[in-house]
Scaffold this motif. Structure first.
Motif, short mmCIF file in Angstrom:
data_model
loop_
_atom_site.label_atom_id
_atom_site.label_comp_id
_atom_site.label_asym_id
_atom_site.label_seq_id
_atom_site.Cartn_x
_atom_site.Cartn_y
_atom_site.Cartn_z
N MET A 1 0.83 -1.19 0.00
CA MET A 1 0.00 0.00 0.00
C MET A 1 0.87 1.25 0.00
O MET A 1 1.78 1.38 0.80
N LYS A 2 0.57 2.16 -0.90
CA LYS A 2 1.31 3.42 -0.92
C LYS A 2 0.74 4.38 0.12
O LYS A 2 -0.47 4.42 0.35
N THR A 3 1.61 5.15 0.72
CA THR A 3 1.17 6.21 1.60
C THR A 3 0.70 7.38 0.74
O THR A 3 0.97 7.46 -0.46
N GLN A 4 0.02 8.35 1.38
CA GLN A 4 -0.42 9.52 0.64
C GLN A 4 0.77 10.30 0.11
O GLN A 4 0.72 10.84 -1.02
N ALA A 5 1.85 10.37 0.90
CA ALA A 5 3.04 11.08 0.44
C ALA A 5 3.63 10.42 -0.81
O ALA A 5 4.02 11.11 -1.76
N GLU A 6 3.68 9.09 -0.82
CA GLU A 6 4.21 8.38 -1.99
C GLU A 6 3.33 8.62 -3.22
O GLU A 6 3.83 8.79 -4.34
N THR A 7 2.02 8.63 -3.00
CA THR A 7 1.10 8.91 -4.11
C THR A 7 1.33 10.32 -4.65
O THR A 7 1.37 10.54 -5.87
N ASP A 8 1.50 11.28 -3.74
CA ASP A 8 1.74 12.66 -4.17
C ASP A 8 3.04 12.78 -4.96
O ASP A 8 3.08 13.45 -6.01
N TYR A 9 4.09 12.13 -4.48
CA TYR A 9 5.37 12.16 -5.20
C TYR A 9 5.24 11.53 -6.59
O TYR A 9 5.77 12.04 -7.58
N THR A 10 4.53 10.42 -6.66
CA THR A 10 4.35 9.73 -7.94
C THR A 10 3.63 10.63 -8.94
O THR A 10 4.00 10.71 -10.12
#
Length: 421
Positions: free
Chosen positions: A1-10
């Motif tokens: 599961m991606k964190t919200q921060a990882e999703t934002d960076y992606t």
């Protein structure tokens, strides 16, 4: 599961166009794919064992817009006896900088790739660290500014150069500085920062020293407005070179400095030192991988950490001695003082030696202020707070003595005094 921060960076990696020339845009896609594979560093990554970025990093700010015209800013020059070269939002600004010394060039990436420096700059961007570090992947994929500083062969610069960075936007900055010091040159660089708004920094510095070059590099991180400071330094040293690098860090909620140093030539000397002052809920991490690749080389590492409140300081140091690197003399020391219960210091020194004629050692200590020394000072009429401050100053003074520039050393000593109050 991606964190919200990882999703934002992606999402930022998919839609942001980094400051890279057309010929290097392939690096962006490769960086995006690496971040997709790695995600933010966690404890499962040994190099990030004590800095779980996935768990503690704040939400990423939007990458800085290089098209925004920066407002007029008051430049604070902490180092008076130096040539002031000023960067605004990552870009070198000649009109508010002093005249460059003879033998020094400041180039954009496009200019450097169109010059005789193309091969050296390309080699810097191809450093192996970029292939396995997620924060370097973010720097490449979201890059907001690249500057190349070139010191010509044989240049003997008597006056230090202050590289003063000013940040004017509430944004994330992905900056990159390539420093090429040609054969026989000597230079002293002092890096300082000033932020008018809360910013996040992901900064890469690459030092390339030609044969017989000498470099002193001082890094001063003391801006409370830099709420996240991810920094990476790569070092390549040819034969007969000398490098002294000192890092002073305070007032940053989340900071990580990753260093990869390659001692590639004979008769080289590298000295790395630093002071970390941590308090509140701050987290500071210094991680170094030092590779001795050639015979008759020496290295010295000396780092001090002072931790108060619920702060956490980390030092990880690895010395790798390759089989050809006979007669290597390498020493590493990391010491921490905890000023109260709840403060944390983690140290992980490593030696990996494949040569059989070397002199290598490492040591690490951690503890509270010595009660006997404190009693001795209080018995002579020194108040407890002042006595503790004097003992802490003496503790970090060992690392500050590694700074040969008197003005810089005095400035850092005063910052320690202010921090202790």
């Amino acid at each position: 599961m991606k964190t919200q921060a990882e999703t934002d960076y992606t999402q930022q990696l998919a839609h942001t166009h980094p400051q890279l020339p057309t010929s290097m845009l392939g690096l962006r896609e490769a960086a995006r794919q690496r971040f997709e594979n790695f995600g933010l560093p966690t404890r499962r990554n040994e190099a990030w064992k004590y800095t779980d970025v996935r768990a503690i990093a704040p939400a990423p700010l939007t990458p800085a817009n290089s098209d925004v015209k920066s407002p007029e800013v008051a430049v604070e020059h902490p180092i008076e006896d130096a040539v002031q070269l000023v960067f605004v939002d990552g870009h070198y600004v000649p009109k508010i900088s002093a005249a460059r010394p003879n033998g020094v060039l400041m180039l954009s990436l496009e200019q450097a790739l169109g010059s005789d420096l193309e091969a050296q700059v390309a080699a810097a961007f191809a450093h192996p660290a970029f292939a396995h570090d997620a924060m370097l992947a973010l720097n490449t994929g979201l890059k907001t500014a690249v500057v190349v500083l070139h010191v010509s062969a044989g240049a003997q610069l008597a006056t230090p150069i202050n590289l003063h960075a000013i940040f004017t936007q509430k944004a994330a900055f992905y900056t990159h500085l390539v420093v090429i010091v040609e054969a026989g040159a000597r230079v002293e660089l002092i890096e300082t920062r000033q932020a008018a708004a809360q910013v996040q920094c992901n900064h890469v510095v690459q030092l390339m020293l030609g044969e017989g070059a000498q470099c002193h590099y001082h890094i001063i991180q003391d801006s409370a407005n830099i709420t996240q400071n991810m920094r990476a330094t790569t070092i390549a040293m040819a034969a007969d070179t000398q490098l002294h690098m000192h890092q002073f860090a305070m007032e940053c909620p989340l900071s990580r400095h990753s260093v990869w140093a390659d001692v590639n030539g004979e008769n080289t000397h590298i000295a790395l030192s630093g002071v970390q002052l941590v308090r509140g809920n701050e987290h500071q991490d210094t991680t170094i991988v030092l590779n001795h690749m050639a015979p008759h080389t020496t290295s010295l590492e000396n780092y001090k950490s002072v931790v108060a409140g619920q702060g956490r300081a980390v030092f990880q140091g690895k010395i790798h001695v390759a089989a050809p690197a006979q007669k290597t003399d390498a020493k590493m020391r990391a010491n921490g003082i905890l000023l109260n219960e709840g403060a944390e210091f983690y140290s992980k020194p490593e030696l990996e030696i494949y040569a059989d004629d070397v002199l290598c050692a490492h040591g690490a200590t951690c503890g509270a202020i010595d009660d006997e020394l404190l009693f001795y000072m209080r018995a002579r009429g020194i108040p407890e707070i002042e006595a503790k401050a004097l003992l802490v100053q003496a503790f970090v003074g060992d690392a500050l003595e590694c700074v040969e520039n008197d003005e810089v050393r005095e400035l850092l000593t005063q910052k320690v005094v202010v921090w202790l109050k």
